[in-house]
Design a protein around this motif. Structure first.
Motif, mmCIF file in Angstrom:
data_model
loop_
_atom_site.group_PDB
_atom_site.id
_atom_site.type_symbol
_atom_site.label_atom_id
_atom_site.label_comp_id
_atom_site.label_asym_id
_atom_site.label_seq_id
_atom_site.Cartn_x
_atom_site.Cartn_y
_atom_site.Cartn_z
ATOM 1 N N HIS A 45 0.862 -1.182 0.000
ATOM 2 C CA HIS A 45 0.000 0.000 0.000
ATOM 3 C C HIS A 45 0.900 1.233 0.000
ATOM 4 C CE1 HIS A 45 -3.621 -2.337 1.056
ATOM 5 N NE2 HIS A 45 -2.840 -2.997 1.893
ATOM 6 N N ILE A 46 0.495 2.267 -0.716
ATOM 7 C CA ILE A 46 1.186 3.558 -0.692
ATOM 8 C C ILE A 46 0.244 4.559 -0.038
ATOM 9 C CG2 ILE A 46 2.346 5.342 -2.030
ATOM 10 C CD1 ILE A 46 3.694 2.606 -2.193
ATOM 11 N N VAL A 47 0.744 5.258 0.982
ATOM 12 C CA VAL A 47 -0.109 6.084 1.835
ATOM 13 C C VAL A 47 0.462 7.496 1.938
ATOM 14 C CG1 VAL A 47 -1.027 6.314 4.184
ATOM 15 C CG2 VAL A 47 -0.834 4.051 3.139
ATOM 16 N N ASP A 48 -0.419 8.512 1.933
ATOM 17 C CA ASP A 48 0.054 9.890 2.060
ATOM 18 C C ASP A 48 0.193 10.277 3.530
ATOM 19 O OD1 ASP A 48 -2.471 10.533 3.038
ATOM 20 O OD2 ASP A 48 -3.113 11.605 1.241
ATOM 21 N N ARG A 52 -4.152 8.462 3.891
ATOM 22 C CA ARG A 52 -5.007 8.023 2.793
ATOM 23 C C ARG A 52 -4.211 7.189 1.799
ATOM 24 N NH1 ARG A 52 -6.974 14.134 1.915
ATOM 25 N NH2 ARG A 52 -4.728 14.198 1.560
ATOM 26 N N GLU A 53 -4.818 6.101 1.338
ATOM 27 C CA GLU A 53 -4.145 5.256 0.355
ATOM 28 C C GLU A 53 -4.131 5.956 -1.001
ATOM 29 O OE1 GLU A 53 -3.799 0.601 -0.990
ATOM 30 O OE2 GLU A 53 -5.461 1.241 0.300
ATOM 31 N N LEU A 54 -2.982 5.889 -1.674
ATOM 32 C CA LEU A 54 -2.795 6.585 -2.940
ATOM 33 C C LEU A 54 -2.911 5.624 -4.118
ATOM 34 C CD1 LEU A 54 0.259 8.804 -1.921
ATOM 35 C CD2 LEU A 54 -2.122 9.539 -2.161
ATOM 36 N N PRO A 55 -3.340 6.123 -5.267
ATOM 37 C CA PRO A 55 -3.450 5.272 -6.460
ATOM 38 C C PRO A 55 -2.091 5.024 -7.103
ATOM 39 C CG PRO A 55 -4.074 7.519 -6.993
ATOM 40 C CD PRO A 55 -3.847 7.490 -5.505
ATOM 41 N N ALA A 56 -2.069 4.145 -8.085
ATOM 42 C CA ALA A 56 -0.837 3.833 -8.813
ATOM 43 C C ALA A 56 -0.232 5.104 -9.393
ATOM 44 C CB ALA A 56 -1.131 2.837 -9.929
ATOM 45 N N GLY A 57 1.093 5.203 -9.297
ATOM 46 C CA GLY A 57 1.805 6.334 -9.872
ATOM 47 C C GLY A 57 2.059 7.479 -8.923
ATOM 48 N N GLU A 58 1.364 7.512 -7.778
ATOM 49 C CA GLU A 58 1.563 8.602 -6.819
ATOM 50 C C GLU A 58 2.516 8.165 -5.711
ATOM 51 O OE1 GLU A 58 -1.607 10.968 -5.453
ATOM 52 O OE2 GLU A 58 -2.800 10.746 -7.279
ATOM 53 N N THR A 59 3.356 9.106 -5.276
ATOM 54 C CA THR A 59 4.417 8.803 -4.319
ATOM 55 C C THR A 59 3.970 9.035 -2.883
ATOM 56 O OG1 THR A 59 6.122 9.371 -5.935
ATOM 57 C CG2 THR A 59 6.767 9.400 -3.622
ATOM 58 N N GLY A 60 4.292 8.088 -2.019
ATOM 59 C CA GLY A 60 3.973 8.201 -0.602
ATOM 60 C C GLY A 60 4.773 7.187 0.193
ATOM 61 N N VAL A 97 3.865 2.560 -6.649
ATOM 62 C CA VAL A 97 3.657 1.350 -7.442
ATOM 63 C C VAL A 97 3.057 1.753 -8.782
ATOM 64 C CG1 VAL A 97 3.382 -0.200 -5.471
ATOM 65 C CG2 VAL A 97 1.383 0.960 -6.407
ATOM 66 N N ASP A 98 3.358 0.968 -9.817
ATOM 67 C CA ASP A 98 2.754 1.258 -11.114
ATOM 68 C C ASP A 98 1.457 0.462 -11.276
ATOM 69 O OD1 ASP A 98 3.471 -1.350 -11.802
ATOM 70 O OD2 ASP A 98 4.980 -0.756 -13.285
ATOM 71 N N GLU A 99 0.865 0.546 -12.446
ATOM 72 C CA GLU A 99 -0.421 -0.102 -12.685
ATOM 73 C C GLU A 99 -0.341 -1.623 -12.581
ATOM 74 O OE1 GLU A 99 1.106 2.004 -14.606
ATOM 75 O OE2 GLU A 99 -0.146 3.807 -14.736
ATOM 76 N N ASP A 100 0.865 -2.176 -12.712
ATOM 77 C CA ASP A 100 1.040 -3.627 -12.643
ATOM 78 C C ASP A 100 1.477 -4.101 -11.259
ATOM 79 O OD1 ASP A 100 0.444 -3.950 -15.411
ATOM 80 O OD2 ASP A 100 2.474 -3.263 -15.885
ATOM 81 N N GLY A 101 1.536 -3.174 -10.297
ATOM 82 C CA GLY A 101 1.893 -3.553 -8.936
ATOM 83 C C GLY A 101 3.374 -3.599 -8.651
ATOM 84 N N TYR A 102 4.204 -3.065 -9.552
ATOM 85 C CA TYR A 102 5.653 -3.045 -9.329
ATOM 86 C C TYR A 102 6.030 -1.824 -8.493
ATOM 87 C CZ TYR A 102 6.473 -6.863 -12.604
ATOM 88 O OH TYR A 102 6.495 -8.093 -13.219
ATOM 89 N N LEU A 103 6.865 -2.056 -7.498
ATOM 90 C CA LEU A 103 7.267 -1.009 -6.570
ATOM 91 C C LEU A 103 8.536 -0.311 -7.048
ATOM 92 C CD1 LEU A 103 7.003 0.418 -3.776
ATOM 93 C CD2 LEU A 103 8.368 -1.464 -2.822
ATOM 94 N N PHE A 104 8.539 1.020 -6.941
ATOM 95 C CA PHE A 104 9.706 1.845 -7.257
ATOM 96 C C PHE A 104 10.023 2.688 -6.022
ATOM 97 C CE2 PHE A 104 7.799 0.735 -11.223
ATOM 98 C CZ PHE A 104 8.823 0.666 -12.151
ATOM 99 N N LEU A 105 11.249 2.593 -5.527
ATOM 100 C CA LEU A 105 11.658 3.339 -4.342
ATOM 101 C C LEU A 105 12.086 4.752 -4.715
ATOM 102 C CD1 LEU A 105 13.840 0.642 -2.520
ATOM 103 C CD2 LEU A 105 11.412 1.139 -2.183
ATOM 104 N N SER A 106 11.741 5.704 -3.856
ATOM 105 C CA SER A 106 12.158 7.089 -4.058
ATOM 106 C C SER A 106 13.185 7.513 -3.027
ATOM 107 C CB SER A 106 10.949 8.032 -3.975
ATOM 108 O OG SER A 106 10.008 7.740 -4.973
#
Length: 229
Positions: A45-48, A52-60, A97-106
């Motif tokens: 899950h990516i959270v702000d 709040r849980e964020l959609p694919a492509g948003e950083t948190g 995470v992208d639309e396919d569920g792959y995680l990218f670290l920032s």
């Protein structure tokens, strides 16, 4: 590295807390360069900052659900900080995470620079500065600023044969500035012979933060006029 070793490498993202794991193989990485894979333990899950849980492509902040229970030894406060109200756990890292569920670290949450109320991630600035041909290594940290709270300061190691100068400092930042929003432009740049690291090679960013917290005006003033672009 893949071109050297071939498609035999696996990369994973995890931590000693064991609250979640992602994994990516070589073939996947070629399709998703820069990713650390999809979750193999726990649900991502990516959270702000408001939870709040964020959609694919948003950083948190990166959380794992049902990844495994843990607690820090004799530190219940730190254990609580690693959990949210839903019981999801985090290593403290930032990514998307992208639309396919792959995680990218920032970046690490602890490394975040808060400048004028805006979240600034050092890794993005470092990647832009590394594009200059004279730069071998770079680390960006936040230093105190009277008006904005913090501002980015870049610590740069030059490639062999390059000589530090104010002109070069300005050139390094000027080439990076068009790819960054203005709040992410480094305000100061310091040249060093090397960066503090552990024997494993891990950057000791906290050493730089502690040093330049007391020397926020170290190095060169490299503010870039907006009219330059």
């Amino acid at each position: 590295m893949l071109d050297w070793w071939g498609d035999i490498l696996m990369e994973y993202y995890a931590g000693s807390e064991g609250c979640g794991t992602t994994l990516i193989n070589s073939a996947e990485w070629r399709r998703k360069p820069g990713s650390v894979g999809r979750a193999t333990t726990g649900v991502l899950h990516i959270v702000d900052d408001e939870g709040r849980e964020l959609p694919a492509g948003e950083t948190g902040r990166i959380y794992f659900e049902n990844g495994g229970a843990f607690s820090y030894l004799n530190d219940p406060a730190k254990t609580r900080e690693a959990m949210n109200e839903r019981g999801w756990a985090t290593y403290g890292d930032i990514g998307h995470v992208d639309e396919d569920g792959y995680l990218f670290l920032s970046d690490r949450r602890a490394d975040l620079i808060l400048s004028g109320g805006v979240n600034v991630y050092p890794q993005e600035i470092e990647n832009a500065l590394l594009a200059h041909p004279a730069v071998e290594e770079v680390a960006v940290v936040g230093v105190p600023h009277e008006d904005f709270g913090e501002q980015p300061l870049a610590v740069v190691v030059l490639k062999a044969g390059e000589q530090p100068s104010g002109e070069l400092a300005h050139a390094i930042v000027a080439q990076a500035a068009p790819s960054l929003s203005k709040v992410k432009w480094p305000q100061r740049l310091v040249f060093q012979h090397d960066l503090p690291r552990l024997e494993t090679g891990k950057l000791l960013r906290r050493v730089l933060k502690e040093r330049f917290r007391d020397e926020p005006l170290a190095g060169y003033d490299v503010r870039v006029p907006a009219s330059s672009f």
